[in-house]
Scaffold this active site. Structure first.
Site, PDB file in Angstrom:
ATOM      1  N   GLY A  61      -6.650  18.785 -47.298  1.00 21.82           N
ATOM      2  CA  GLY A  61      -7.468  17.887 -47.182  1.00 21.82           C
ATOM      3  C   GLY A  61      -7.908  18.062 -45.532  1.00 21.82           C
ATOM      4  O   GLY A  61      -6.880  18.616 -44.691  1.00 21.82           O
ATOM      5  N   GLU A  77     -12.756  21.916 -46.385  1.00 21.59           N
ATOM      6  CA  GLU A  77     -11.161  21.427 -46.215  1.00 21.59           C
ATOM      7  C   GLU A  77     -10.415  22.718 -47.354  1.00 21.59           C
ATOM      8  O   GLU A  77      -9.483  23.219 -48.015  1.00 21.59           O
ATOM      9  CB  GLU A  77     -10.661  20.526 -46.044  1.00 21.59           C
ATOM     10  CG  GLU A  77     -10.498  19.567 -44.924  1.00 21.59           C
ATOM     11  CD  GLU A  77      -9.911  20.309 -42.937  1.00 21.59           C
ATOM     12  OE1 GLU A  77      -9.009  21.081 -43.907  1.00 21.59           O
ATOM     13  OE2 GLU A  77     -10.243  20.201 -42.567  1.00 21.59           O
ATOM     14  N   GLU A  81      -7.505  25.851 -47.055  1.00 16.64           N
ATOM     15  CA  GLU A  81      -6.442  25.422 -47.301  1.00 16.64           C
ATOM     16  C   GLU A  81      -6.395  26.031 -48.910  1.00 16.64           C
ATOM     17  O   GLU A  81      -5.316  26.121 -48.911  1.00 16.64           O
ATOM     18  CB  GLU A  81      -6.594  24.042 -47.342  1.00 16.64           C
ATOM     19  CG  GLU A  81      -6.461  23.015 -45.596  1.00 16.64           C
ATOM     20  CD  GLU A  81      -5.715  22.071 -45.984  1.00 16.64           C
ATOM     21  OE1 GLU A  81      -5.598  21.594 -45.155  1.00 16.64           O
ATOM     22  OE2 GLU A  81      -5.753  21.315 -47.050  1.00 16.64           O
ATOM     23  N   GLU A 139       1.037  27.354 -48.941  1.00 16.65           N
ATOM     24  CA  GLU A 139       0.578  27.584 -50.052  1.00 16.65           C
ATOM     25  C   GLU A 139      -0.530  27.459 -50.322  1.00 16.65           C
ATOM     26  O   GLU A 139      -0.217  25.272 -50.497  1.00 16.65           O
ATOM     27  CB  GLU A 139       1.900  28.125 -50.363  1.00 16.65           C
ATOM     28  CG  GLU A 139       2.100  27.811 -52.273  1.00 16.65           C
ATOM     29  CD  GLU A 139       3.400  28.355 -53.030  1.00 16.65           C
ATOM     30  OE1 GLU A 139       3.806  28.536 -53.879  1.00 16.65           O
ATOM     31  OE2 GLU A 139       4.653  27.666 -51.586  1.00 16.65           O
TER      32      GLU A 139
END
Length: 261
Positions: A61, A77, A81, A139
């Protein structure tokens, strides 16, 4: 609202809270027969930015960009990510299930400033994606639901995850969202394993865990149909393959339905 002639836009004189989105993404591990959640490990922030929960596990997020909708933000997001690009209706690919869960605005939920987050939950087919951390995520990886309690989670993400699991348990009785975790064609044991993973019934709960009664109950609903095919490559047993009949489900939904075990 006041009109700013220099920018040509209407501007508010009132203070605005920061706005983010977070995503609880569920997947199903076919080998471990476990419901899983996608998390990212928060990495070091860029120079000049304030750190929050560095090294903690968190939901994918981030902050809403100017002129961006929350739906656009949560998808962006996820991509930045975790490298997960949620499928939608283009190119004839079955879209992933995603919808808003709740809005969280408790004081102090973010130590940097007052931040409101719009949380989503999604159900995806894990095999479609190669997950890796990106942007400010060091990660990205999947965790079984029963592993979550042992993790250091950032912000109020433990509460958000709890709420998403409860929503999933409630929704699966009224809407066949479990199919979003399976391939288009599936066996009855695979479908049963999804329900067991989501509802987590006691070991002595024969209503869900019984391998004979479960198929009868599901077929009685009328929106699961045989494909006429069987699993190949198994010399000892060839289970039948089924598929979800969306048109039949829409008809059943009109008269109201609830799956009881």
């Amino acid at each position: 609202m006041e009109y700013n002639e220099s920018t040509g836009k209407w501007e508010s004189k009132y203070w605005h809270a920061a706005l983010t989105t977070d995503a609880v993404v569920f997947g199903f591990d076919k080998d471990e027969l476990a419901l899983q959640i996608l998390l990212i490990k928060r990495g070091k922030v860029k120079e000049g930015e304030t750190s929050a929960f560095e090294g903690y596990w968190a939901l994918p997020g981030g902050f809403l960009k100017k002129d961006e909708t929350t739906d656009e933000c949560v998808r962006r997001e996820l991509l930045e990510e975790s490298s997960m690009k949620l499928f939608n209706d283009d190119k004839g690919i079955q879209p992933e299930f995603i919808e808003q869960l709740n809005t969280y605005s408790a004081r102090g939920r973010d130590p940097r400033e007052f931040v409101v987050t719009v949380a989503y939950y999604a159900l995806v087919k894990k095999d479609r994606y190669i997950i890796k951390g990106g942007d400010d995520a060091a990660e990205a990886r999947w965790f079984a639901v029963d592993e979550i309690a042992g993790l250091q989670l950032a912000f109020d993400h433990a509460q958000i995850i709890h709420d998403a699991i409860e929503r999933l348990k409630e929704r699966i009785h009224f809407q066949p969202i479990g199919f979003n975790l399976l391939d288009k064609e599936f066996t009855m044991p695979q479908l049963q394993n999804i329900y067991i993973a989501i509802l987590n019934p006691p070991e002595n709960d024969s209503a869900i865990r019984d391998r004979r009664n479960f198929p009868k109950k599901m077929l009685k609903l009328g929106y699961i149909k045989e494909t006429g095919k069987k699993v190949t490559g198994n010399p000892h047993r060839s289970p039948k393959l089924y598929t979800f009949d969306e048109a039949a489900y829409k008809d059943a939904k009109k008269i109201g339905m609830r799956l009881e075990f």
